[in-house]
Design a protein around this motif. Structure first.
Motif, PDB file in Angstrom:
ATOM      1  N   GLY A 130       0.743  -1.228   0.020  1.00 21.55           N
ATOM      2  CA  GLY A 130       0.701   0.141   0.015  1.00 21.55           C
ATOM      3  C   GLY A 130       0.640   1.003  -0.238  1.00 21.55           C
ATOM      4  O   GLY A 130       0.654   2.295  -0.753  1.00 21.55           O
ATOM      5  N   ILE A 131       1.618   1.442   1.164  1.00 18.54           N
ATOM      6  CA  ILE A 131       2.799   2.247   0.914  1.00 18.54           C
ATOM      7  C   ILE A 131       3.819   2.693  -0.190  1.00 18.54           C
ATOM      8  O   ILE A 131       3.202   3.570  -0.667  1.00 18.54           O
ATOM      9  CB  ILE A 131       3.420   2.372   2.386  1.00 18.54           C
ATOM     10  CG1 ILE A 131       3.276   2.220   3.500  1.00 18.54           C
ATOM     11  CG2 ILE A 131       4.299   3.139   1.804  1.00 18.54           C
ATOM     12  CD1 ILE A 131       3.976   2.230   4.572  1.00 18.54           C
ATOM     13  N   ALA A 132       4.041   1.337  -1.520  1.00 15.53           N
ATOM     14  CA  ALA A 132       4.500   1.635  -2.468  1.00 15.53           C
ATOM     15  C   ALA A 132       3.445   2.017  -3.102  1.00 15.53           C
ATOM     16  O   ALA A 132       4.092   2.776  -4.712  1.00 15.53           O
ATOM     17  CB  ALA A 132       5.646  -0.162  -2.885  1.00 15.53           C
ATOM     18  N   GLY A 133       2.258   1.615  -3.152  1.00 17.50           N
ATOM     19  CA  GLY A 133       1.318   1.955  -4.223  1.00 17.50           C
ATOM     20  C   GLY A 133       1.055   3.789  -4.700  1.00 17.50           C
ATOM     21  O   GLY A 133       1.019   4.033  -5.044  1.00 17.50           O
ATOM     22  N   GLY A 134       0.609   4.093  -3.153  1.00 16.86           N
ATOM     23  CA  GLY A 134       0.652   6.307  -2.837  1.00 16.86           C
ATOM     24  C   GLY A 134       2.537   6.530  -3.192  1.00 16.86           C
ATOM     25  O   GLY A 134       1.912   7.251  -3.648  1.00 16.86           O
ATOM     26  N   LEU A 135       3.706   5.686  -2.810  1.00 17.97           N
ATOM     27  CA  LEU A 135       4.240   6.755  -3.171  1.00 17.97           C
ATOM     28  C   LEU A 135       4.399   6.202  -4.642  1.00 17.97           C
ATOM     29  O   LEU A 135       5.005   7.404  -5.407  1.00 17.97           O
ATOM     30  CB  LEU A 135       5.430   5.904  -2.753  1.00 17.97           C
ATOM     31  CG  LEU A 135       5.797   6.244  -0.737  1.00 17.97           C
ATOM     32  CD1 LEU A 135       7.605   5.405  -0.700  1.00 17.97           C
ATOM     33  CD2 LEU A 135       6.378   7.869  -1.075  1.00 17.97           C
ATOM     34  N   ALA A 179       1.835   6.131  -7.325  1.00 20.81           N
ATOM     35  CA  ALA A 179       1.090   7.216  -7.482  1.00 20.81           C
ATOM     36  C   ALA A 179       1.492   8.839  -7.629  1.00 20.81           C
ATOM     37  O   ALA A 179       0.795   9.617  -7.735  1.00 20.81           O
ATOM     38  CB  ALA A 179      -0.657   6.670  -6.854  1.00 20.81           C
ATOM     39  N   LEU A 180       2.141   9.405  -6.504  1.00 17.34           N
ATOM     40  CA  LEU A 180       2.139  10.328  -5.765  1.00 17.34           C
ATOM     41  C   LEU A 180       3.820  10.742  -6.792  1.00 17.34           C
ATOM     42  O   LEU A 180       4.017  11.902  -7.275  1.00 17.34           O
ATOM     43  CB  LEU A 180       3.374  10.247  -5.128  1.00 17.34           C
ATOM     44  CG  LEU A 180       2.051  10.404  -3.593  1.00 17.34           C
ATOM     45  CD1 LEU A 180       2.909  11.197  -2.369  1.00 17.34           C
ATOM     46  CD2 LEU A 180       0.644  12.205  -3.641  1.00 17.34           C
ATOM     47  N   ALA A 181       4.543   9.778  -6.988  1.00 18.56           N
ATOM     48  CA  ALA A 181       5.609  10.247  -7.933  1.00 18.56           C
ATOM     49  C   ALA A 181       5.546  10.240  -9.187  1.00 18.56           C
ATOM     50  O   ALA A 181       5.853  10.855 -10.485  1.00 18.56           O
ATOM     51  CB  ALA A 181       6.655   9.109  -8.000  1.00 18.56           C
ATOM     52  N   LEU A 182       4.307   9.550  -9.521  1.00 23.73           N
ATOM     53  CA  LEU A 182       3.964   9.364 -11.379  1.00 23.73           C
ATOM     54  C   LEU A 182       3.896  10.730 -12.425  1.00 23.73           C
ATOM     55  O   LEU A 182       4.462  11.442 -13.380  1.00 23.73           O
ATOM     56  CB  LEU A 182       2.832   8.501 -11.691  1.00 23.73           C
ATOM     57  CG  LEU A 182       3.261   7.076 -12.180  1.00 23.73           C
ATOM     58  CD1 LEU A 182       1.697   6.458 -11.619  1.00 23.73           C
ATOM     59  CD2 LEU A 182       3.640   7.238 -13.272  1.00 23.73           C
ATOM     60  N   PRO A 183       2.597  12.272 -11.131  1.00 25.03           N
ATOM     61  CA  PRO A 183       2.944  13.215 -11.836  1.00 25.03           C
ATOM     62  C   PRO A 183       4.520  14.062 -12.169  1.00 25.03           C
ATOM     63  O   PRO A 183       4.541  14.565 -12.527  1.00 25.03           O
ATOM     64  CB  PRO A 183       1.719  13.399 -10.915  1.00 25.03           C
ATOM     65  CG  PRO A 183       1.018  13.079 -10.577  1.00 25.03           C
ATOM     66  CD  PRO A 183       2.135  11.873  -9.768  1.00 25.03           C
ATOM     67  N   ALA A 184       5.127  13.622 -10.874  1.00 21.70           N
ATOM     68  CA  ALA A 184       6.236  14.809 -10.970  1.00 21.70           C
ATOM     69  C   ALA A 184       7.654  14.258 -11.605  1.00 21.70           C
ATOM     70  O   ALA A 184       7.990  14.595 -12.947  1.00 21.70           O
ATOM     71  CB  ALA A 184       7.261  13.918  -9.296  1.00 21.70           C
ATOM     72  N   LEU A 185       6.918  12.629 -12.195  1.00 16.95           N
ATOM     73  CA  LEU A 185       7.903  11.613 -12.988  1.00 16.95           C
ATOM     74  C   LEU A 185       7.916  12.792 -14.927  1.00 16.95           C
ATOM     75  O   LEU A 185       7.823  12.159 -16.020  1.00 16.95           O
ATOM     76  CB  LEU A 185       7.788  10.566 -13.270  1.00 16.95           C
ATOM     77  CG  LEU A 185       8.843  10.014 -12.465  1.00 16.95           C
ATOM     78  CD1 LEU A 185       7.930   8.271 -12.283  1.00 16.95           C
ATOM     79  CD2 LEU A 185       9.874  10.109 -12.836  1.00 16.95           C
ATOM     80  N   ALA A 186       6.608  12.264 -14.889  1.00 16.85           N
ATOM     81  CA  ALA A 186       5.238  12.902 -16.537  1.00 16.85           C
ATOM     82  C   ALA A 186       5.887  14.657 -16.732  1.00 16.85           C
ATOM     83  O   ALA A 186       6.207  15.352 -17.494  1.00 16.85           O
ATOM     84  CB  ALA A 186       3.668  13.125 -16.263  1.00 16.85           C
ATOM     85  N   GLN A 187       6.284  14.981 -15.789  1.00 17.32           N
ATOM     86  CA  GLN A 187       7.234  17.019 -15.711  1.00 17.32           C
ATOM     87  C   GLN A 187       8.640  16.381 -15.938  1.00 17.32           C
ATOM     88  O   GLN A 187       8.573  17.718 -16.376  1.00 17.32           O
ATOM     89  CB  GLN A 187       6.598  17.667 -14.557  1.00 17.32           C
ATOM     90  CG  GLN A 187       4.573  17.714 -15.015  1.00 17.32           C
ATOM     91  CD  GLN A 187       4.149  18.522 -13.534  1.00 17.32           C
ATOM     92  OE1 GLN A 187       5.416  19.036 -13.274  1.00 17.32           O
ATOM     93  NE2 GLN A 187       3.284  18.803 -13.515  1.00 17.32           N
TER      94      GLN A 187
END
Length: 162
Positions: A6-11, A13-21
């Protein structure tokens, strides 16, 4: 374990927008190309700016020279016209004024000649009040005979006031 997933999935999810930019490799190459091309464009722009300034200066000088020449030509023409007009007016005045000798009736001519001679004497002694008195009398005769005020006093007097 469920908790760790759960923690890994949350991280993630939070990191995907930053990686996209974040810039991609192609974007990074474009930035490098622009960075290297920029000084060359600047030099090119500087040369064009200098050419534009030179062209503008040349245009201003050409316009200034053209205006100066036009003004000189206008003044030359104006001076020629002025001289022609002045000569014509002088000649017309001379011919017009000489027609006023001996136009007064003999009695009025004698009076006018007397006023004129006295006016000359008062003028020689700078007697202003008597000069004005004689001028009023001569002008009265001139008005009665329709002689314009621009005709000199001596032109009306017998023998030109001599």
């Amino acid at each position: 374990m469920k908790r760790l997933l759960g923690i890994a999935g949350g991280l993630i999810a939070l990191a995907l927008p930053a990686l996209a930019q974040s810039p991609s490799v192609a974007a990074a190459e474009r930035l490098i190309t622009i960075a290297y091309a920029r000084p060359q464009d600047r030099d090119h722009d500087r040369d064009h700016d200098r050419d534009d300034r030179d062209r503008d200066r040349d245009d201003r000088n050409r316009d200034r020279n053209w205006n100066a020449e036009r003004d000189r030509e206008w003044h030359r023409q104006h001076d020629r016209d002025h001289d022609k007009n002045w000569d014509r007016q002088r000649d017309e005045t001379y011919h017009r004024n000489t027609h006023y000798r001996n136009v007064l009736a003999p009695e009025w001519q004698r009076k006018y000649d007397s006023y004129y001679q006295r006016w000359l004497n008062y003028r020689a002694t700078n007697n202003q009040s008597e000069m004005r008195s004689m001028e009023r009398r001569m002008n009265s005769i001139r008005t009665n005979y329709g002689i314009p005020p621009n005709v000199p006093y001596g032109e009306i007097a017998s023998n030109g006031g001599r």
